[in-house]
Design a protein around this motif. Structure first.
Motif, PDB file in Angstrom:
ATOM      1  N   GLY A   1       3.208   5.723  -5.925  1.00 36.95           N
ATOM      2  CA  GLY A   1       2.761   5.863  -7.307  1.00 36.95           C
ATOM      3  C   GLY A   1       1.673   6.910  -7.451  1.00 36.95           C
ATOM      4  N   ILE A   2       0.732   6.936  -6.491  1.00 38.02           N
ATOM      5  CA  ILE A   2      -0.342   7.934  -6.526  1.00 38.02           C
ATOM      6  C   ILE A   2       0.234   9.334  -6.414  1.00 38.02           C
ATOM      7  CG2 ILE A   2      -2.301   8.822  -5.177  1.00 38.02           C
ATOM      8  CD1 ILE A   2      -2.924   5.817  -4.550  1.00 38.02           C
TER       9      ILE A   2
ATOM     10  N   LEU B   1       3.899  13.337  -0.195  1.00 42.27           N
ATOM     11  CA  LEU B   1       4.154  11.898  -0.226  1.00 42.27           C
ATOM     12  C   LEU B   1       3.882  11.264   1.128  1.00 42.27           C
ATOM     13  CD1 LEU B   1       5.181   9.277  -1.465  1.00 42.27           C
ATOM     14  CD2 LEU B   1       7.522  10.036  -0.967  1.00 42.27           C
ATOM     15  N   MET B   2       4.357  11.860   2.216  1.00 45.05           N
ATOM     16  CA  MET B   2       4.162  11.279   3.540  1.00 45.05           C
ATOM     17  C   MET B   2       2.690  11.241   3.927  1.00 45.05           C
ATOM     18  SD  MET B   2       6.814   9.956   4.667  1.00 45.05           S
ATOM     19  CE  MET B   2       5.992   9.495   6.195  1.00 45.05           C
ATOM     20  N   GLN B   3       1.933  12.234   3.509  1.00 45.58           N
ATOM     21  CA  GLN B   3       0.497  12.225   3.811  1.00 45.58           C
ATOM     22  C   GLN B   3      -0.220  11.108   3.056  1.00 45.58           C
ATOM     23  OE1 GLN B   3      -0.311  16.299   2.791  1.00 45.58           O
ATOM     24  NE2 GLN B   3      -0.169  17.004   4.907  1.00 45.58           N
ATOM     25  N   TRP B   4       0.173  10.883   1.798  1.00 47.96           N
ATOM     26  CA  TRP B   4      -0.388   9.755   1.050  1.00 47.96           C
ATOM     27  C   TRP B   4      -0.026   8.436   1.732  1.00 47.96           C
ATOM     28  CZ3 TRP B   4      -4.251  10.466  -1.892  1.00 47.96           C
ATOM     29  CH2 TRP B   4      -4.349  11.512  -2.803  1.00 47.96           C
ATOM     30  N   ILE B   5       1.220   8.324   2.179  1.00 49.04           N
ATOM     31  CA  ILE B   5       1.657   7.081   2.829  1.00 49.04           C
ATOM     32  C   ILE B   5       0.888   6.853   4.124  1.00 49.04           C
ATOM     33  CG2 ILE B   5       3.598   5.964   4.011  1.00 49.04           C
ATOM     34  CD1 ILE B   5       5.434   7.139   1.866  1.00 49.04           C
TER      35      ILE B   5
ATOM     36  N   THR C   1       0.833  -1.202   0.000  1.00 47.11           N
ATOM     37  CA  THR C   1       0.000   0.000   0.000  1.00 47.11           C
ATOM     38  C   THR C   1       0.868   1.253   0.000  1.00 47.11           C
ATOM     39  OG1 THR C   1      -1.694  -1.204   1.229  1.00 47.11           O
ATOM     40  CG2 THR C   1      -1.894   1.187   1.164  1.00 47.11           C
ATOM     41  N   ALA C   2       1.985   1.217   0.738  1.00 47.01           N
ATOM     42  CA  ALA C   2       2.912   2.353   0.743  1.00 47.01           C
ATOM     43  C   ALA C   2       3.503   2.566  -0.647  1.00 47.01           C
ATOM     44  CB  ALA C   2       4.015   2.130   1.767  1.00 47.01           C
ATOM     45  N   LEU C   3       3.797   1.477  -1.346  1.00 46.71           N
ATOM     46  CA  LEU C   3       4.288   1.593  -2.721  1.00 46.71           C
ATOM     47  C   LEU C   3       3.211   2.184  -3.632  1.00 46.71           C
ATOM     48  CD1 LEU C   3       6.216  -1.798  -3.101  1.00 46.71           C
ATOM     49  CD2 LEU C   3       7.197   0.496  -2.835  1.00 46.71           C
TER      50      LEU C   3
END
Length: 270
Positions: free
Chosen positions: A193-194, A203-207, A187-189
């Motif tokens: 990509g997202i 990026l960290m918020q998406w992760i 999911t982190a990967l």
């Protein structure tokens, strides 16, 4: 396995298509899904001898989804006062039980309301993800679905190959801690990509969104398994060949969607 793959492929296309075809198609599609999920829930508890009020429950399910959807749409400001009709429609669940002669009226009332919380409210929050920025934007609900599927795929692949330590054997004997960790990693990967295409978050918020989806999506899966075991059924339904019912397909969304909405609400409004 082939039937499962074909059904899954076409269902994914339909779900993603509903996002890309605009806010009205998106709302109508997930209203339909939520009502079918509620119908499925009531059908399951009836097998356990409980008698939820199906018509009134469905009426309230439609009212909850539609009225809260109107709250999210800027052009629908004139209809927002209609949300105050909910106390009237919700009270009908109690009033109708007064007119019946069931031995356990509050059990029936409780399960009628539980169906709304279990099947309608999560889809209401999922729909609201598209309006976090004030106008319709499919990025957040699409990212949610992509990461939810990434978690399921990662958990299955890693769990089937490396899984040894049971996560919650009493409710789901096949789930393992290794599978959970694999789901979080994949999911982190997916979040990475997202982030390359959607600039709505860092990026960290998406992760972090992905970690929440992995943890609470797995929790939703366990809760749905607990529910099915409590009434002694294998699948919640048969509407999706090879996948079971809608509650089987969306169990990860049930707990994760409201919590992800809360996370994103505070992230995007700081």
């Amino acid at each position: 396995m082939k039937l499962r793959a074909i059904t899954g492929f076409f269902f994914i296309i339909v779900m993603l298509g509903s996002l890309l075809l605009g806010n009205y198609v998106f709302a109508a599609f997930y209203l339909l899904l939520s009502c079918l999920a509620l119908w499925e829930f009531y059908g399951l508890v009836k097998k356990a001898g409980i008698k939820p009020d199906l018509p009134t429950g469905l009426l309230n399910g439609i009212a909850i989804f539609v009225l809260f959807a109107l709250l999210n749409i800027p052009a629908a400001t004139g209809y927002r006062r209609l949300v105050f009709l909910l106390p009237i429609t919700l009270s009908a669940v109690f009033i109708q039980e007064l007119l019946k002669k069931h031995k356990t009226p509050f059990t029936n009332i409780g399960y009628t309301y539980l169906g709304l919380m279990f099947a309608i409210v999560p889809f209401t929050f999922f729909h609201a993800l598209a309006y976090l920025g004030g106008t319709f934007n499919f990025h957040f609900p699409m990212a949610f679905l992509l990461m939810l599927w990434a978690n399921d795929t990662g958990a299955y692949l890693v769990g089937s190959k490396l899984g040894k330590t049971k996560l919650f054997e009493r409710h789901s004997p096949k789930k393992t801690w290794e599978g959970l960790m694999g789901g979080i990693l994949i999911t982190a990967l997916a979040a990475y990509g997202i982030n390359l295409y959607f600039a709505d978050l860092s990026l960290m918020q998406w992760i972090w969104m992905g970690v929440i989806i992995s943890c609470f999506g797995t929790t939703g899966d366990l809760i749905e398994s607990m529910f099915k075991r409590s009434i002694d059924v294998k699948d919640s339904g048969s509407i999706l060949p090879g996948h079971g019912g809608l509650l089987d397909r969306f169990d990860g969304l049930l707990i994760a969607a409201p919590i992800v909405y809360a996370y994103l609400y505070f992230v995007t409004n700081t």
